[in-house]
Write a protein that holds these residues in place. Structure first.
Motif, PDB file in Angstrom:
ATOM      1  N   LEU A 172     -29.503 -10.752  -1.791  1.00 31.21           N
ATOM      2  CA  LEU A 172     -29.191 -12.144  -2.303  1.00 31.21           C
ATOM      3  C   LEU A 172     -27.978 -12.812  -3.274  1.00 31.21           C
ATOM      4  O   LEU A 172     -29.334 -12.814  -4.648  1.00 31.21           O
TER       5      LEU A 172
ATOM      6  N   GLU B 219     -28.369 -15.725  -4.487  1.00 26.70           N
ATOM      7  CA  GLU B 219     -29.086 -16.878  -5.215  1.00 26.70           C
ATOM      8  C   GLU B 219     -30.384 -16.273  -5.804  1.00 26.70           C
ATOM      9  O   GLU B 219     -30.179 -17.380  -7.379  1.00 26.70           O
TER      10      GLU B 219
ATOM     11  N   TYR C 129     -28.304 -11.558   8.238  1.00 23.73           N
ATOM     12  CA  TYR C 129     -27.870 -11.754   7.039  1.00 23.73           C
ATOM     13  C   TYR C 129     -26.870  -9.656   7.080  1.00 23.73           C
ATOM     14  O   TYR C 129     -25.921  -9.246   5.949  1.00 23.73           O
TER      15      TYR C 129
ATOM     16  N   ARG D 239     -23.790 -15.802   1.504  1.00 23.85           N
ATOM     17  CA  ARG D 239     -24.347 -15.996   0.995  1.00 23.85           C
ATOM     18  C   ARG D 239     -25.367 -14.436   0.071  1.00 23.85           C
ATOM     19  O   ARG D 239     -26.077 -14.161  -0.491  1.00 23.85           O
TER      20      ARG D 239
END
Ligand SMILES: CC(C)(COP(=O)(O)OP(=O)(O)OC[C@H]1O[C@@H](n2cnc3c(N)ncnc32)[C@H](O)[C@@H]1OP(=O)(O)O)[C@@H](O)C(=O)NCCC(=O)NCCS
Length: 191
Positions: free
Chosen positions: A82, A84, A119, A18
């Protein structure tokens, strides 16, 4: 002939499932400052540098110094973003480096609104693998206050071995004596 770590070719970025994990670059200071501002109450008990909230200019100066140190291979700050959307969700790095021994210590903190989602565990796993495969680490260490439960859980979750607890090793942020847990993975045993 003496070798100079500044000559080592080291990637400045790598990815996990991620996350994008990378060396600091110019203007990261603003993002880091926002993340610290949001997280200051959680950082304060454990991070001596969080005693006073830095200004954005101080964070930018700190990031530029971290970049210089990364380039000279004396300390390797690694920011956690991140994949994304590029949001900065924490910071980590390889510190107290001994290039002859190939020993590295991993530090970390998470942006408060991104805690509890694995994370940091994911980042520390990727950074450990980076140290092992790209930097030929012989020893990767995690040190933390024995009262810092969330921090030592990261080391435990990733299979680091607790080597011992060094008693009255240093002062906590509040001035009390602290015991330090020392976790490691070493070549030939854990990897
Ligand atoms: C230490 C610190 C980074 C740990 O943060 P964290 O959010 O607990 O760590 P992670 O991001 O790895 O998340 C782990 C948590 O997410 C949960 N989780 C959710 N999805 C997960 C996944 N895919 N993988 C692993 N854990 C996951 C875990 O169960 C765990 O929660 P739990 O402890 O309640 O069981 C954070 O507390 C912090 O920044 N503290 C202040 C600074 C500090 O002390 N730094 C360390 C100095 S030594």
């Amino acid at each position: 002939m003496a070798y100079d770590p500044i000559l080592f070719s080291i990637p400045e970025a790598f990815e996990s499932r991620r996350l994008l994990i990378r060396a600091p670059i110019l203007d990261d200071g603003i993002k880091v400052n926002e993340a610290i501002r949001e997280s200051i109450d959680d950082l304060l008990p454990w991070m001596p540098w969080a005693k006073t909230m830095p200004t954005p200019e101080e964070s930018e100066a700190n990031i530029r110094k971290a970049r210089l140190k990364f380039l000279e291979r004396s300390d390797m700050r690694l920011l956690i973003l991140l994949k994304e959307n590029g949001k900065l969700i924490g910071s980590s790095g390889l510190h107290n480096i001994d290039w002859k021994v190939r020993r590295f210590e991993i530090g970390y903190w998470v942006r408060s609104s991104f805690g509890g989602q694995g994370y940091i565990t994911e980042a520390v796993e990727a950074i450990t693998n980076f140290a092992i495969h790209e930097l030929q680490a012989n020893r990767v260490e995690i040190r933390c206050d024995s009262k810092n439960i969330r921090s030592y859980r990261v080391a435990e979750r990733l299979g680091f071995t607790l080597e011992g607890i060094i008693r009255n090793e240093e002062l906590s942020v509040d001035g009390s004596l602290r015991d330090t847990m020392v976790f490691s993975k070493v070549r030939g045993v854990e990897f």
